[in-house]
Design a protein around this motif. Sequence first.
Motif, PDB file in Angstrom:
ATOM      1  N   TYR A  83      -6.242  -3.917  -1.154  1.00  0.00           N
ATOM      2  CA  TYR A  83      -6.073  -2.561  -0.611  1.00  0.00           C
ATOM      3  C   TYR A  83      -6.562  -2.429   0.821  1.00  0.00           C
ATOM      4  O   TYR A  83      -5.940  -1.782   1.640  1.00  0.00           O
ATOM      5  N   LYS A  84      -7.703  -3.033   1.139  1.00  0.00           N
ATOM      6  CA  LYS A  84      -8.249  -2.788   2.482  1.00  0.00           C
ATOM      7  C   LYS A  84      -7.348  -3.335   3.584  1.00  0.00           C
ATOM      8  O   LYS A  84      -7.450  -2.927   4.731  1.00  0.00           O
ATOM      9  N   THR A  85      -6.454  -4.271   3.254  1.00  0.00           N
ATOM     10  CA  THR A  85      -5.562  -4.827   4.270  1.00  0.00           C
ATOM     11  C   THR A  85      -4.558  -3.778   4.744  1.00  0.00           C
ATOM     12  O   THR A  85      -4.217  -3.709   5.927  1.00  0.00           O
ATOM     13  N   ASN A  86      -4.087  -2.968   3.805  1.00  0.00           N
ATOM     14  CA  ASN A  86      -3.224  -1.830   4.155  1.00  0.00           C
ATOM     15  C   ASN A  86      -3.111  -0.958   2.917  1.00  0.00           C
ATOM     16  O   ASN A  86      -2.428  -1.334   1.967  1.00  0.00           O
ATOM     17  N   TYR A  87      -3.821   0.166   2.918  1.00  0.00           N
ATOM     18  CA  TYR A  87      -3.801   0.971   1.694  1.00  0.00           C
ATOM     19  C   TYR A  87      -2.983   2.254   1.803  1.00  0.00           C
ATOM     20  O   TYR A  87      -3.215   3.208   1.060  1.00  0.00           O
ATOM     21  N   LEU A  88      -1.996   2.268   2.684  1.00  0.00           N
ATOM     22  CA  LEU A  88      -1.048   3.381   2.632  1.00  0.00           C
ATOM     23  C   LEU A  88      -0.393   3.346   1.247  1.00  0.00           C
ATOM     24  O   LEU A  88       0.045   2.290   0.786  1.00  0.00           O
ATOM     25  N   ASP A  89      -0.305   4.507   0.603  1.00  0.00           N
ATOM     26  CA  ASP A  89       0.241   4.546  -0.756  1.00  0.00           C
ATOM     27  C   ASP A  89       1.622   3.893  -0.837  1.00  0.00           C
ATOM     28  O   ASP A  89       1.912   3.143  -1.782  1.00  0.00           O
ATOM     29  N   GLN A  97       5.319  -2.374  -7.359  1.00  0.00           N
ATOM     30  CA  GLN A  97       6.679  -2.549  -7.898  1.00  0.00           C
ATOM     31  C   GLN A  97       7.036  -4.022  -8.024  1.00  0.00           C
ATOM     32  O   GLN A  97       7.773  -4.421  -8.922  1.00  0.00           O
ATOM     33  N   GLU A  98       6.496  -4.827  -7.115  1.00  0.00           N
ATOM     34  CA  GLU A  98       6.764  -6.270  -7.170  1.00  0.00           C
ATOM     35  C   GLU A  98       5.897  -6.969  -8.214  1.00  0.00           C
ATOM     36  O   GLU A  98       5.976  -8.181  -8.382  1.00  0.00           O
ATOM     37  N   GLY A  99       5.019  -6.212  -8.859  1.00  0.00           N
ATOM     38  CA  GLY A  99       4.216  -6.808  -9.934  1.00  0.00           C
ATOM     39  C   GLY A  99       2.772  -7.113  -9.576  1.00  0.00           C
ATOM     40  O   GLY A  99       2.035  -7.680 -10.386  1.00  0.00           O
ATOM     41  N   SER A 100       2.352  -6.732  -8.366  1.00  0.00           N
ATOM     42  CA  SER A 100       0.960  -6.995  -7.960  1.00  0.00           C
ATOM     43  C   SER A 100      -0.004  -6.037  -8.635  1.00  0.00           C
ATOM     44  O   SER A 100       0.263  -4.844  -8.707  1.00  0.00           O
ATOM     45  N   TRP A 101      -1.119  -6.561  -9.071  1.00  0.00           N
ATOM     46  CA  TRP A 101      -2.227  -5.707  -9.478  1.00  0.00           C
ATOM     47  C   TRP A 101      -2.887  -5.162  -8.204  1.00  0.00           C
ATOM     48  O   TRP A 101      -2.405  -5.406  -7.099  1.00  0.00           O
ATOM     49  N   ALA A 102      -4.009  -4.426  -8.376  1.00  0.00           N
ATOM     50  CA  ALA A 102      -4.732  -3.907  -7.215  1.00  0.00           C
ATOM     51  C   ALA A 102      -6.062  -4.625  -7.078  1.00  0.00           C
ATOM     52  O   ALA A 102      -6.739  -4.878  -8.069  1.00  0.00           O
ATOM     53  N   VAL A 105     -12.257  -2.835  -2.957  1.00  0.00           N
ATOM     54  CA  VAL A 105     -13.626  -3.188  -2.577  1.00  0.00           C
ATOM     55  C   VAL A 105     -14.516  -1.963  -2.351  1.00  0.00           C
ATOM     56  O   VAL A 105     -15.558  -2.064  -1.704  1.00  0.00           O
ATOM     57  N   SER A 106     -14.101  -0.802  -2.869  1.00  0.00           N
ATOM     58  CA  SER A 106     -14.962   0.378  -2.776  1.00  0.00           C
ATOM     59  C   SER A 106     -14.521   1.388  -3.821  1.00  0.00           C
ATOM     60  O   SER A 106     -13.410   1.290  -4.363  1.00  0.00           O
ATOM     61  N   GLY A 107     -15.385   2.367  -4.062  1.00  0.00           N
ATOM     62  CA  GLY A 107     -15.057   3.416  -5.016  1.00  0.00           C
ATOM     63  C   GLY A 107     -13.838   4.211  -4.583  1.00  0.00           C
ATOM     64  O   GLY A 107     -12.988   4.568  -5.400  1.00  0.00           O
ATOM     65  N   PHE A 108     -13.744   4.451  -3.288  1.00  0.00           N
ATOM     66  CA  PHE A 108     -12.590   5.191  -2.760  1.00  0.00           C
ATOM     67  C   PHE A 108     -11.285   4.424  -2.996  1.00  0.00           C
ATOM     68  O   PHE A 108     -10.283   4.975  -3.445  1.00  0.00           O
ATOM     69  N   GLU A 109     -11.309   3.115  -2.724  1.00  0.00           N
ATOM     70  CA  GLU A 109     -10.102   2.316  -2.957  1.00  0.00           C
ATOM     71  C   GLU A 109      -9.774   2.256  -4.451  1.00  0.00           C
ATOM     72  O   GLU A 109      -8.602   2.273  -4.831  1.00  0.00           O
ATOM     73  N   TYR A 110     -10.812   2.193  -5.260  1.00  0.00           N
ATOM     74  CA  TYR A 110     -10.607   2.163  -6.711  1.00  0.00           C
ATOM     75  C   TYR A 110      -9.868   3.431  -7.158  1.00  0.00           C
ATOM     76  O   TYR A 110      -8.873   3.360  -7.880  1.00  0.00           O
ATOM     77  N   ASP A 111     -10.343   4.576  -6.683  1.00  0.00           N
ATOM     78  CA  ASP A 111      -9.712   5.847  -7.051  1.00  0.00           C
ATOM     79  C   ASP A 111      -8.262   5.915  -6.555  1.00  0.00           C
ATOM     80  O   ASP A 111      -7.391   6.470  -7.208  1.00  0.00           O
ATOM     81  N   ILE A 114      -6.081   3.932  -8.940  1.00  0.00           N
ATOM     82  CA  ILE A 114      -5.856   4.698 -10.176  1.00  0.00           C
ATOM     83  C   ILE A 114      -4.815   5.796  -9.910  1.00  0.00           C
ATOM     84  O   ILE A 114      -3.872   5.985 -10.669  1.00  0.00           O
ATOM     85  N   ARG A 115      -5.009   6.493  -8.785  1.00  0.00           N
ATOM     86  CA  ARG A 115      -4.100   7.566  -8.412  1.00  0.00           C
ATOM     87  C   ARG A 115      -2.681   7.043  -8.194  1.00  0.00           C
ATOM     88  O   ARG A 115      -1.697   7.730  -8.445  1.00  0.00           O
ATOM     89  N   ASN A 116      -2.580   5.809  -7.733  1.00  0.00           N
ATOM     90  CA  ASN A 116      -1.258   5.199  -7.545  1.00  0.00           C
ATOM     91  C   ASN A 116      -0.628   4.784  -8.869  1.00  0.00           C
ATOM     92  O   ASN A 116       0.503   4.294  -8.890  1.00  0.00           O
ATOM     93  N   GLY A 117      -1.373   4.929  -9.950  1.00  0.00           N
ATOM     94  CA  GLY A 117      -0.789   4.634 -11.258  1.00  0.00           C
ATOM     95  C   GLY A 117      -1.048   3.230 -11.774  1.00  0.00           C
ATOM     96  O   GLY A 117      -0.402   2.783 -12.719  1.00  0.00           O
ATOM     97  N   VAL A 118      -2.002   2.526 -11.145  1.00  0.00           N
ATOM     98  CA  VAL A 118      -2.325   1.177 -11.629  1.00  0.00           C
ATOM     99  C   VAL A 118      -3.250   1.300 -12.849  1.00  0.00           C
ATOM    100  O   VAL A 118      -4.249   2.018 -12.795  1.00  0.00           O
ATOM    101  N   GLU A 119      -2.886   0.632 -13.926  1.00  0.00           N
ATOM    102  CA  GLU A 119      -3.732   0.620 -15.131  1.00  0.00           C
ATOM    103  C   GLU A 119      -5.108   0.063 -14.786  1.00  0.00           C
ATOM    104  O   GLU A 119      -5.209  -0.922 -14.049  1.00  0.00           O
ATOM    105  N   GLY A 120      -6.138   0.670 -15.365  1.00  0.00           N
ATOM    106  CA  GLY A 120      -7.497   0.220 -15.080  1.00  0.00           C
ATOM    107  C   GLY A 120      -7.690  -1.272 -15.294  1.00  0.00           C
ATOM    108  O   GLY A 120      -8.370  -1.945 -14.519  1.00  0.00           O
ATOM    109  N   SER A 121      -7.063  -1.811 -16.336  1.00  0.00           N
ATOM    110  CA  SER A 121      -7.262  -3.233 -16.664  1.00  0.00           C
ATOM    111  C   SER A 121      -6.594  -4.159 -15.650  1.00  0.00           C
ATOM    112  O   SER A 121      -6.774  -5.367 -15.693  1.00  0.00           O
ATOM    113  N   LYS A 122      -5.808  -3.569 -14.736  1.00  0.00           N
ATOM    114  CA  LYS A 122      -5.149  -4.388 -13.713  1.00  0.00           C
ATOM    115  C   LYS A 122      -5.718  -4.110 -12.330  1.00  0.00           C
ATOM    116  O   LYS A 122      -5.067  -4.333 -11.312  1.00  0.00           O
TER     117      LYS A 122
END
Length: 453
Positions: A83-89, A97-102, A105-111, A114-122
């Motif tokens: 995410y930190k490399t480029n976290y524009l939604d 969409q290409e199958g990448s998990w997330a 490296v921070s609570g903000f990026e984590y949120d 999640i907001r982008n719809g990534v399952e917590g386990s991924k």
Amino acid sequence: MTTKKTYERPIIKKLESNMPNKFGMRTIYEPMSHVEGKAVKDLIQQYGSPLFVISEKKIRKTFRAARQAFETRYPRVQFAWSYKTNYLDAVCKIYHQEGSWAEVVSGFEYDKAIRNGVEGSKIIFNGPDKSETDLRKAVTNNSLIHIDHLDELYMLQDIARNSGKRPRVAIRVNMDTGIHPIWDRFGFNYENGQAWDALNKIMFSGLMELVGLHTHIGTFMLSPAAYGVAASKLAHLAQSVLMKYNHEIKYIDMGGGFASKNTLKGSYLPGTDISPSIDDFAEAITSALMNSDYRPKNPPLLIIESGRALIDDAAWLLGSVLANKRLSDGRRSTILDVGVNILFTAFWYDHKITPAQSFTSYTEDTALYGPLCMNIDVVRESINMPLLNKGDQVVIHHVGAYNMTQWMQFITLRPKVVLIDEKEKVHVVRNNESLDTLIALENVPDHLVNFEL
Ligand SMILES: *Cc1c(COP(=O)(O)O)cnc(C)c1O
């Protein structure tokens, strides 16, 4: 009425015209009038200057090639977008969409993930700063928590004890891969036994599920062999855990750090010529894993967190010439509307910069400055450029990684970012800042509202 021409002090300066250099190459410039089928002129007219332009086609193409490089060599591969490399939604969603998990490296990026719809386990949660709240959330969501230090390990044990949940964890390992200085500030060291110690603590506590081993050996790495060494060392740790505890490590996460095609400052040759390909990195990593002694029933999943190598060349920064002037020694300087506050990577790269319109065949050694009233605002100290005029436009290449996250609002406001989709339709994916966006966060105490001058 005829206006008198302004006087300019004459100087004598050698003009160069496609001079061969010691490598036999010539400095040949072709104007770049279009980006992904769209005229630079039109883009700037419609969306303003400067303007970040991202290519969805290029992102997908580079990603698929990278995935193929690993998947042809190893049976089980998973990418996780850094995410930190480029976290524009919009950008994150292309990778998802290409199958990448997330990879965050921070609570903000984590949120954000999640907001982008990534399952917590991924979601892979890295970094030295995970608060207790962050960790509780990650444990509840079954995310992959990569422990950075012992204080985090103990905090997680407490959370596990109190919540009755079993956090899924890995440790981050740092090590000597032959590249110095060693990045030893993150995670546990391999050579001095810290990593083995942390693994034993996890296994003995019985409170957490040890699922993986992680390393991220550096950034803009030019040595595939270093990744081979790192993969061997992680495989050795996995084998030690298997021997001692009869416990299988489910994944080996090799992090990111593969060099992009940018040119590092001070580098003799351009990055396009010297940066290893993704295939080189894939070959080093996968062969080291398969040649290791680690032989569980199921081969571990290989996780890759590559950031800059996947996105750097998928974005351009368009800008305009504000003015030309001569420095005190007569050297030509050109002032652009692109400052280092939005082109942060100008601090370590010699970015390739191409005029967007035709020009004379003469070139001159030029200093390219940004618009900030700050001495540090240097886009290129010295670049052999055709002569640009006020109002001309330029295209700055390979700006997809880290600029749209490390940029800062300083003196000027941040510009729009547009995405050109695969059908060449343009979408604004981040609006420009305005005075309103800034003052929305400010507050003036009552007694400071009024003044008289
Ligand atoms: C920054 C980072 C990455 C991505 O690094 P790149 O150099 O952009 O490939 C991957 N993993 C971790 C843990 C990181 O901190």
